[in-house]
Design an enzyme around this catalytic site. Structure first.
Site, PDB file in Angstrom:
ATOM      1  CB  CYS A  13      -0.908   0.037   1.213  1.00  0.00           C
ATOM      2  SG  CYS A  13      -1.768  -1.489   1.578  1.00  0.00           S
ATOM      3  CG  HIS A  27      -0.873   3.773   4.454  1.00  0.00           C
ATOM      4  ND1 HIS A  27      -0.660   2.616   3.732  1.00  0.00           N
ATOM      5  CD2 HIS A  27      -0.251   3.588   5.643  1.00  0.00           C
ATOM      6  CE1 HIS A  27       0.060   1.777   4.462  1.00  0.00           C
ATOM      7  NE2 HIS A  27       0.317   2.333   5.616  1.00  0.00           N
TER       8      HIS A  27
HETATM    9 CA    CA Z   1      -3.030  -2.178  -0.598  1.00  0.00          CA
END
Ligand code: CA
Length: 471
Positions: free
Chosen positions: A81, A139
């Site tokens: 990610c 994130h």
């Molecule tokens: Ca991901």
């Protein structure tokens, strides 16, 4: 054609182009298309209808491919990610600035996120007057200098960590001052700009609702919507509304995963419907992709691709990828040359007349998608997995991989999509390795401890969760 005629033709084409676009879109800024990036999380290559999913139904996501381009060889810049998102949002290989790990949730540590030397696509679009919103998973840093509102977004609705719970009853930590371990952040209340709110809907539905509202509110001006669903990333949680669509799937994980994808698909449908009602679909560029390949042990399906999330084989980095921009790009096209998520920034920058702060690694795809250029957009695409000394490079049909276990292989991707038959061509291997080394020579090591170092980070940072400001 002499130069003068060329100029006249070009000018008339440009003029008619503008008139045409202006009439169809009702926008005062036809040269500034709206931009929507819809990012799914851990969605596998074969988890959408347009890539042949045998069980998950994605009629609305498929519409994006039908209304424009289906990228069959669409890649992301990393197999998990955080680094993939850092590449996407900057248009640059994240290894250039040391974002080569999943950042930790560490709100007091400024190094745990996107360096301030980098420019986000939102910051770049701000320079030409766009209104920007980020929805969903961030994130890219929880430190107060790295949150979405500090990185070019006018509005934010979502969460800062690498994943989140989906049901309102589980959002029981009031803010990040109540987070005492890495994965506690999954339970925080949702942020609306700087305020924690009590969300009442299933999280994916809430994100879709906010996306539709943002489009409605900003239809009169150029906007950028970064809609980063955390679905279908774990935890696998879905509502009956979506689960009931899959009575035939008996595997519980797969059934829940499918339901989570259906929730995303409904959201995409609502956004497309809203754009049509507002008559701004024609001049809106929509990109749909996943941030990395699927994790098949957690319900995903990468089809014929080898391995999945975390690997530099195709299953980790080749993702469902489609785009539409009806006023410029013809519908129902398949694009077989390799493209990468980094191309989104370059494409938007070229179309919106941005001068990016930093050199971009992507390519403006529009001339290739309109048929003005026929060669492959990229001479080579690269991936680096620093902590495992792994890498991959693809040029044309050839891909050379050194995997996370040190195993090496050269593959003809066009004939061997599953990377199952290594080709013993030492000259070609030498050539690709040399290209990789040349590219890697300008990369830097990771600039922060990542998720894999969570335990040792806690030992070296015993006050990680102490005295964290409420936010
Ligand atoms: Ca991901």
């Amino acid at each position: 054609m002499n130069l003068f005629l060329k100029y006249i033709t070009f000018s008339l084409a440009g003029l008619f182009g503008i008139v045409h676009t202006s009439c169809q879109n009702g926008t005062k800024n036809p040269s500034k298309p709206n931009v929507i990036i819809i990012l799914a999380d851990d969605l596998g290559y074969a988890d959408v209808g347009f890539n042949g999913s045998p069980d998950i139904k994605t009629p609305y996501i498929d519409q994006i491919a039908k209304n424009g381009i289906h990228f069959t060889n669409g890649y992301v810049s990393y197999a998990v990610c955080g680094p993939s998102r850092a590449g996407l949002i900057t248009g640059r290989y994240q290894d250039q600035f040391g974002f080569s790990r999943n950042p930790l949730f560490a709100p007091k540590d400024v190094s745990q996120g996107l360096p301030l030397s980098e420019q986000t696509l939102a910051e770049a679009l701000h320079t030409v007057g766009y209104k920007n919103m980020a929805i969903g998973k961030w994130h890219l840093g929880a430190h107060k200098t790295q949150r979405p509102l500090e990185r070019g977004f006018d509005e934010f609705f979502g969460f800062l960590s690498g994943g989140h719970r989906y049901f309102p009853k589980d959002l029981n930590r009031n803010d990040i001052s109540e987070v005492t371990a890495q994965f506690d952040a999954y339970n925080t209340k949702i942020l609306q700009n700087n305020t924690r709110i009590d969300e009442q809907e299933y999280l994916t539905d809430a994100f879709s609702r906010e996306a539709v509202n943002f489009v409605k509110t900003n239809a009169h001006q150029p906007f950028f919507l970064y809609l980063a669903y955390n679905a279908p990333h774990t935890p696998l949680e879905a509502t009956e509304k979506y689960l009931s669509r899959y009575p035939e799937i008996k595997n519980e994980k797969r059934k829940t995963f499918a339901a989570m994808v259906s929730a995303v698909d409904d959201g995409v449908g609502n956004i497309l419907k809203t754009l049509r009602e507002l008559e701004i679909e024609e001049n809106t560029m929509i990109f749909f992709l996943s941030d990395n390949g699927g994790n098949e042990s957690k319900g995903a399906n990468n089809g014929s691709l080898r391995e999945g999330k975390g690997w530099l084989y195709e299953g980790g980095i080749r993702v469902p990828f489609a785009m539409q921009w009806p006023s410029v790009i013809k519908k129902s096209q398949k694009f077989e040359h390799p493209v990468i998520s980094l191309d989104i920034f370059a494409t938007v920058a070229a179309q919106s007349k941005i001068n990016p702060k930093n050199p971009l690694d992507g390519v403006d795809l529009i001339p290739y998608l309109t048929g003005h250029m026929s060669q492959p957009p990229h001479e080579a695409i690269f991936w680096r997995h620093y902590d495992r000394d792994a890498f991959a490079v693809r040029t044309g049909a050839s891909k050379y991989v050194k995997d996370r276990n040190g195993k090496k292989g050269l593959f003809d991707i066009t004939k061997d999509i599953s990377e199952s038959n290594a080709v013993p061509d030492s000259l070609e291997i030498q050539k690709l390795k040399a290209q990789y080394d040349a590219w890697n020579s300008s990369n830097i090591p990771p600039q922060f401890d990542g998720l894999m170092q969570n335990k040792s980070y806690n030992q070296t940072h015993p006050n990680r969760f102490k005295d964290v400001e409420k936010y």
